[in-house]
Design an enzyme around this catalytic site. Structure first.
Site, PDB file in Angstrom:
ATOM      1  N   ASN A   9       0.868  -1.181   0.000  1.00 57.19           N
ATOM      2  CA  ASN A   9       0.000   0.000   0.000  1.00 57.19           C
ATOM      3  C   ASN A   9       0.905   1.231   0.000  1.00 57.19           C
ATOM      4  O   ASN A   9       1.505   1.553   1.018  1.00 57.19           O
ATOM      5  CB  ASN A   9      -0.881  -0.054   1.260  1.00 57.19           C
ATOM      6  CG  ASN A   9      -1.695   1.208   1.467  1.00 57.19           C
ATOM      7  OD1 ASN A   9      -1.773   2.061   0.592  1.00 57.19           O
ATOM      8  ND2 ASN A   9      -2.293   1.324   2.647  1.00 57.19           N
ATOM      9  N   TRP A  10       0.981   1.878  -1.137  1.00 60.11           N
ATOM     10  CA  TRP A  10       1.883   3.040  -1.252  1.00 60.11           C
ATOM     11  C   TRP A  10       1.317   4.292  -0.606  1.00 60.11           C
ATOM     12  O   TRP A  10       1.990   5.287  -0.497  1.00 60.11           O
ATOM     13  CB  TRP A  10       2.214   3.291  -2.725  1.00 60.11           C
ATOM     14  CG  TRP A  10       3.260   2.366  -3.290  1.00 60.11           C
ATOM     15  CD1 TRP A  10       3.709   1.195  -2.740  1.00 60.11           C
ATOM     16  CD2 TRP A  10       4.004   2.536  -4.519  1.00 60.11           C
ATOM     17  NE1 TRP A  10       4.680   0.629  -3.537  1.00 60.11           N
ATOM     18  CE2 TRP A  10       4.871   1.431  -4.636  1.00 60.11           C
ATOM     19  CE3 TRP A  10       3.999   3.502  -5.518  1.00 60.11           C
ATOM     20  CZ2 TRP A  10       5.742   1.274  -5.721  1.00 60.11           C
ATOM     21  CZ3 TRP A  10       4.860   3.335  -6.608  1.00 60.11           C
ATOM     22  CH2 TRP A  10       5.730   2.242  -6.697  1.00 60.11           C
ATOM     23  N   LYS A  11       0.043   4.257  -0.228  1.00 60.90           N
ATOM     24  CA  LYS A  11      -0.598   5.433   0.371  1.00 60.90           C
ATOM     25  C   LYS A  11      -0.380   6.657  -0.525  1.00 60.90           C
ATOM     26  O   LYS A  11      -0.366   6.522  -1.741  1.00 60.90           O
ATOM     27  CB  LYS A  11      -0.090   5.632   1.801  1.00 60.90           C
ATOM     28  CG  LYS A  11      -0.195   4.333   2.629  1.00 60.90           C
ATOM     29  CD  LYS A  11       0.072   4.519   4.084  1.00 60.90           C
ATOM     30  CE  LYS A  11      -0.096   3.190   4.792  1.00 60.90           C
ATOM     31  NZ  LYS A  11       0.043   3.272   6.240  1.00 60.90           N
ATOM     32  N   HIS A  90      -9.492   1.324   5.095  1.00 59.03           N
ATOM     33  CA  HIS A  90      -8.212   1.477   5.806  1.00 59.03           C
ATOM     34  C   HIS A  90      -8.406   2.445   6.970  1.00 59.03           C
ATOM     35  O   HIS A  90      -9.177   3.395   6.867  1.00 59.03           O
ATOM     36  CB  HIS A  90      -7.147   2.003   4.831  1.00 59.03           C
ATOM     37  CG  HIS A  90      -5.773   1.966   5.421  1.00 59.03           C
ATOM     38  ND1 HIS A  90      -5.330   2.906   6.318  1.00 59.03           N
ATOM     39  CD2 HIS A  90      -4.760   1.083   5.255  1.00 59.03           C
ATOM     40  CE1 HIS A  90      -4.089   2.599   6.678  1.00 59.03           C
ATOM     41  NE2 HIS A  90      -3.719   1.499   6.047  1.00 59.03           N
ATOM     42  N   GLU A  92      -6.729   4.807   8.005  1.00 61.37           N
ATOM     43  CA  GLU A  92      -6.456   6.214   7.669  1.00 61.37           C
ATOM     44  C   GLU A  92      -7.662   6.834   6.958  1.00 61.37           C
ATOM     45  O   GLU A  92      -7.934   8.026   7.113  1.00 61.37           O
ATOM     46  CB  GLU A  92      -5.179   6.310   6.822  1.00 61.37           C
ATOM     47  CG  GLU A  92      -3.941   6.029   7.679  1.00 61.37           C
ATOM     48  CD  GLU A  92      -2.745   5.472   6.941  1.00 61.37           C
ATOM     49  OE1 GLU A  92      -2.738   5.476   5.697  1.00 61.37           O
ATOM     50  OE2 GLU A  92      -1.808   5.014   7.622  1.00 61.37           O
ATOM     51  N   GLU A 160      -5.484  -4.902  10.700  1.00 57.87           N
ATOM     52  CA  GLU A 160      -4.451  -3.883  10.884  1.00 57.87           C
ATOM     53  C   GLU A 160      -4.703  -3.119  12.183  1.00 57.87           C
ATOM     54  O   GLU A 160      -5.506  -2.166  12.196  1.00 57.87           O
ATOM     55  CB  GLU A 160      -4.460  -2.902   9.716  1.00 57.87           C
ATOM     56  CG  GLU A 160      -4.163  -3.528   8.374  1.00 57.87           C
ATOM     57  CD  GLU A 160      -3.531  -2.514   7.433  1.00 57.87           C
ATOM     58  OE1 GLU A 160      -2.463  -2.797   6.911  1.00 57.87           O
ATOM     59  OE2 GLU A 160      -4.119  -1.425   7.247  1.00 57.87           O
ATOM     60  N   GLY A 166       2.630   2.109  10.833  1.00 58.50           N
ATOM     61  CA  GLY A 166       3.631   3.163  10.689  1.00 58.50           C
ATOM     62  C   GLY A 166       4.357   3.514  11.969  1.00 58.50           C
ATOM     63  O   GLY A 166       5.046   4.531  12.039  1.00 58.50           O
ATOM     64  N   SER A 206       3.405  -2.245  10.368  1.00 54.72           N
ATOM     65  CA  SER A 206       4.851  -2.316  10.627  1.00 54.72           C
ATOM     66  C   SER A 206       5.480  -3.652  10.239  1.00 54.72           C
ATOM     67  O   SER A 206       6.421  -4.117  10.905  1.00 54.72           O
ATOM     68  CB  SER A 206       5.161  -1.976  12.093  1.00 54.72           C
ATOM     69  OG  SER A 206       4.821  -0.629  12.355  1.00 54.72           O
ATOM     70  N   GLY A 227       2.780  -1.127   4.277  1.00 50.33           N
ATOM     71  CA  GLY A 227       2.846   0.273   3.883  1.00 50.33           C
ATOM     72  C   GLY A 227       4.276   0.691   3.581  1.00 50.33           C
ATOM     73  O   GLY A 227       4.796   0.478   2.488  1.00 50.33           O
ATOM     74  N   GLY A 228       4.932   1.266   4.580  1.00 50.70           N
ATOM     75  CA  GLY A 228       6.262   1.854   4.390  1.00 50.70           C
ATOM     76  C   GLY A 228       7.255   0.929   3.707  1.00 50.70           C
ATOM     77  O   GLY A 228       8.007   1.361   2.815  1.00 50.70           O
TER      78      GLY A 228
HETATM   79  P1  PGA Z   1       2.883   0.200   7.617  1.00 50.13           P
HETATM   80  O1  PGA Z   1       1.413   0.439   7.041  1.00 50.13           O
HETATM   81  O2  PGA Z   1       3.403  -1.080   7.014  1.00 50.13           O
HETATM   82  O3  PGA Z   1       3.674   1.415   7.155  1.00 50.13           O
HETATM   83  O4  PGA Z   1       2.771   0.119   9.095  1.00 50.13           O
HETATM   84  C1  PGA Z   1       0.535  -0.647   6.859  1.00 50.13           C
HETATM   85  C2  PGA Z   1      -0.774  -0.166   6.301  1.00 50.13           C
HETATM   86  O5  PGA Z   1      -1.239   0.915   6.677  1.00 50.13           O
HETATM   87  O6  PGA Z   1      -1.391  -0.855   5.464  1.00 50.13           O
END
Ligand code: PGA
Length: 246
Positions: A9-11, A90, A92, A160, A166, A206, A227-228
């Site tokens: 997930n590149w956000k 998600h 966010e 999640e 993050g 994470s 994500g990251g």
């Molecule tokens: P993260 O994000 O790997 O940066 O913790 C995961 C996500 O939000 O899908």
């Protein structure tokens, strides 16, 4: 057998120059595990030209197929740009845009109508966990966000924990296992054994190369939503490799 899935997930990250990261993942994507990248929607069309075995997805869609919804994107638009998946609900989006379970269910139905597989996200906050409400919250989100009609083809679940996204904080494998088992049992109860036991459940929050192996060893963890560590092929490829080895 559930096919393992490594989803990136590149956000709100990624410009055309970052598409080289997709090309560089091609070798990692030759294994049994499915590899998925969800870049910003602006990059889907150009990413699809170099995606090869890598699947592409969007990060959100509207609950309606078209209309007066400035700034939104429909599931059909994602599909026409090369997506086969879409991340929905998600945390966010729930936090930044006030998305409710009912709205996420609408989006999920829209994704299915367009022929996309929905990755429906659920997860507790730190307050929820500390007050012992994790399974209640996850159960409520699951019941409300996932419409009737879910199948192993049209749906993937992602657990999640909000406090793990993050932050570098990861639940213990026992905590992950407890929630994944709870989600599995809930899916079986609601959709029957054939469907409920085949819907894939990803862990997200994470995930890194250094912790992937132990997370992938947990029962009912069918992959990860990353994500990251999905932004650079050098970070994501070892996670895919750990999933292939799991
Ligand atoms: P993260 O994000 O790997 O940066 O913790 C995961 C996500 O939000 O899908």
């Amino acid at each position: 057998m559930r096919r393992k899935l490594a989803a990136g997930n590149w956000k709100m990250n990624g410009l055309p120059s970052d598409l080289s990261e997709v090309s560089e993942l091609q070798t990692a994507a030759q294994g049994d595990a499915e590899v998925l990248i969800c870049p910003p929607a602006t990059l889907l069309t150009s990413a699809s030209a170099q995606a090869g075995k890598i699947a592409l997805g969007g990060q959100d869609c509207h609950g309606e197929s078209s209309g007066a919804h400035t700034g939104d994107i429909s599931a059909d638009m994602l599909k026409s740009a090369g997506a086969t998946y879409v991340i929905l609900g998600h945390s966010e989006r729930r936090a930044d845009h006030g998305e409710t379970d009912a709205r996420i269910a609408d989006k999920t139905r829209a994704a299915w109508t367009a022929g996309l597989t929905a990755i429906v996200c659920v997860g507790e906050t730190l307050d929820d966990r500390e007050s012992g409400a994790t399974l209640d919250i996850v159960g409520t989100q699951l019941a409300g966000s996932l419409p009737d009609g879910a199948s192993a083809q049209n749906t993937v679940l992602a657990y999640e924990p909000v406090w793990a996204i993050g932050t570098g904080k990861v639940p213990t494998t026992a905590q992950i296992g407890e929630v994944h088992d709870f989600i599995r049992q809930s899916l079986i109860t609601r959709f029957g054994n054939d469907t409920g036991s085949m819907i894939r459940i990803l862990y997200g929050g994470s995930v890194k190369a250094s912790n992937a192996k132990e997370i992938f060893a947990v029962k009912d963890v069918d992959g990860a939503l990353v994500g990251g560590a999905s932004l650079k092929a050098a970070d994501f490829a070892p996670i895919v490799a750990a999933l292939n080895a799991a």
